[in-house]
Design an enzyme around this catalytic site. Sequence first.
Site, mmCIF file in Angstrom:
data_model
loop_
_atom_site.group_PDB
_atom_site.id
_atom_site.type_symbol
_atom_site.label_atom_id
_atom_site.label_comp_id
_atom_site.label_asym_id
_atom_site.label_seq_id
_atom_site.Cartn_x
_atom_site.Cartn_y
_atom_site.Cartn_z
ATOM 1 N N ARG A 37 0.857 -1.132 -0.076
ATOM 2 C CA ARG A 37 -0.034 0.120 -0.061
ATOM 3 C C ARG A 37 0.772 1.062 0.074
ATOM 4 N NH1 ARG A 37 -5.324 -0.163 1.704
ATOM 5 N NH2 ARG A 37 -5.067 1.773 3.265
ATOM 6 N N LEU A 90 -7.065 6.042 -0.302
ATOM 7 C CA LEU A 90 -6.393 4.538 -0.312
ATOM 8 C C LEU A 90 -7.272 3.655 0.221
ATOM 9 C CD1 LEU A 90 -4.104 3.121 -1.425
ATOM 10 C CD2 LEU A 90 -2.813 3.593 0.658
ATOM 11 N N SER A 91 -8.053 2.828 -0.404
ATOM 12 C CA SER A 91 -9.362 2.144 0.209
ATOM 13 C C SER A 91 -8.712 1.258 1.375
ATOM 14 C CB SER A 91 -9.805 1.482 -0.797
ATOM 15 O OG SER A 91 -10.435 2.268 -1.808
ATOM 16 N N CYS A 92 -9.453 0.723 2.402
ATOM 17 C CA CYS A 92 -9.087 -0.156 3.369
ATOM 18 C C CYS A 92 -8.661 -1.445 2.723
ATOM 19 C CB CYS A 92 -10.137 -0.070 4.405
ATOM 20 S SG CYS A 92 -11.937 -0.742 3.919
ATOM 21 N N PHE A 232 -17.527 2.583 0.299
ATOM 22 C CA PHE A 232 -16.588 3.379 -0.431
ATOM 23 C C PHE A 232 -17.164 5.011 -0.701
ATOM 24 C CE2 PHE A 232 -14.456 -0.610 -1.481
ATOM 25 C CZ PHE A 232 -13.329 -0.065 -2.179
#
Length: 384
Positions: A37, A90-92, A232
């Site tokens: 990430r 920055l998505s989980c 989201f």
Amino acid sequence: MAQFDKERRRLAADMTRRGTWPARSPWIRAAIDALPRHQFAPDRLWHWDGHAYVPVDRSDDAARWAAEVYASPDAAAVTQVTAGLATSSLSCQAVVVDMLDSLLLEPGQRVLELGTGTGWNAALLAWRTGPGQVISVEVDPDLATPARTRLDALHPGVMVKVGDGAAGWPLGAPYERVISTYAVEYLPWAWVEQTRPGGRIVTPWGQLGHVALTVADDGQSASGWVQGLAQFMPARSTTTHRAHGFGQVRGTQAADDKRPFVRDLQPLQQDWHLRFAVRVALPDVQITMAEDGDGLNAWIHDGIASWAVLSALGDGTTVVDQGGPRRLADELEEAWDRWITAGSPELYDFGMTIKADGTQYMWANDAATGPRWPIHRTDHPAIA
């Protein structure tokens, strides 16, 4: 980088303890190990301090910055704030993994991604498919340009295009897989048109769950099941046409209906299956809940003119005050009753069907015979 290995290992271990790594898609963990990430996180992130978003700069405090990137499986790292609102992230990691698993992606398949963001999800897709198979569309040039740079440096072969994700990217069609990284209410038919019959579309719906639809053999419909929770960010059209908040809707109105509310509110706060069912039945209604010394309370509104307050009185009872043209507390009870009558279906018992004539609806238990709830062409808030 070595300085982030501890955070990476901790997050991976948290996901192992929770059983979040999908057994049917072992490639996902391998891809995340190869493309961590932090390589796709911008040097400035944003942290909510309870009142506002404050910047967290890698150059000032690398450890704090890494803590934002690797906070927990369920934590997104906010990468863009506009007018005080988070507009990209920055998505989980847990939801990214769950949605990639739902895509059932195979090597060599052509993929359209809607919402490039930082480029991390596109890189993971390309790791699986191979170079030249992923097109990613981003509406914001200020996000697309750095994402393209990161991808070119870290995982070349992803084509990043600037455009409205609702239109898809017809020049690259047809695709075997389509995935959206932002939530929609009404699915763009262009996504179905650009997907091969038998292809799969995965998208967050309603800012609460994500669905996986299979395109029919004749290309005239797509249908499939809810796959899990996915909170989201909504499409930019939703954020720019945001409904009014509770205070604005109620204003100085006095309640024109007051009565006891005899249900226990705890399930509405704690049961995600019920929360999802209410979201399906009342897509334009926002429900906010909080507990005080008297008990559990709820504030309900439709973003336009109708509102209700469910107030705990401290003696074990709750009272409703509501106003406006709709009786939202009554509608909540009706939706709750319908869910119970349907057998209290779980989140995973719901599905979605969309058709070429514009018809879209959610259903429960069975696509052909189960109860249905229409989806309309409007943007709505979600239960908070």
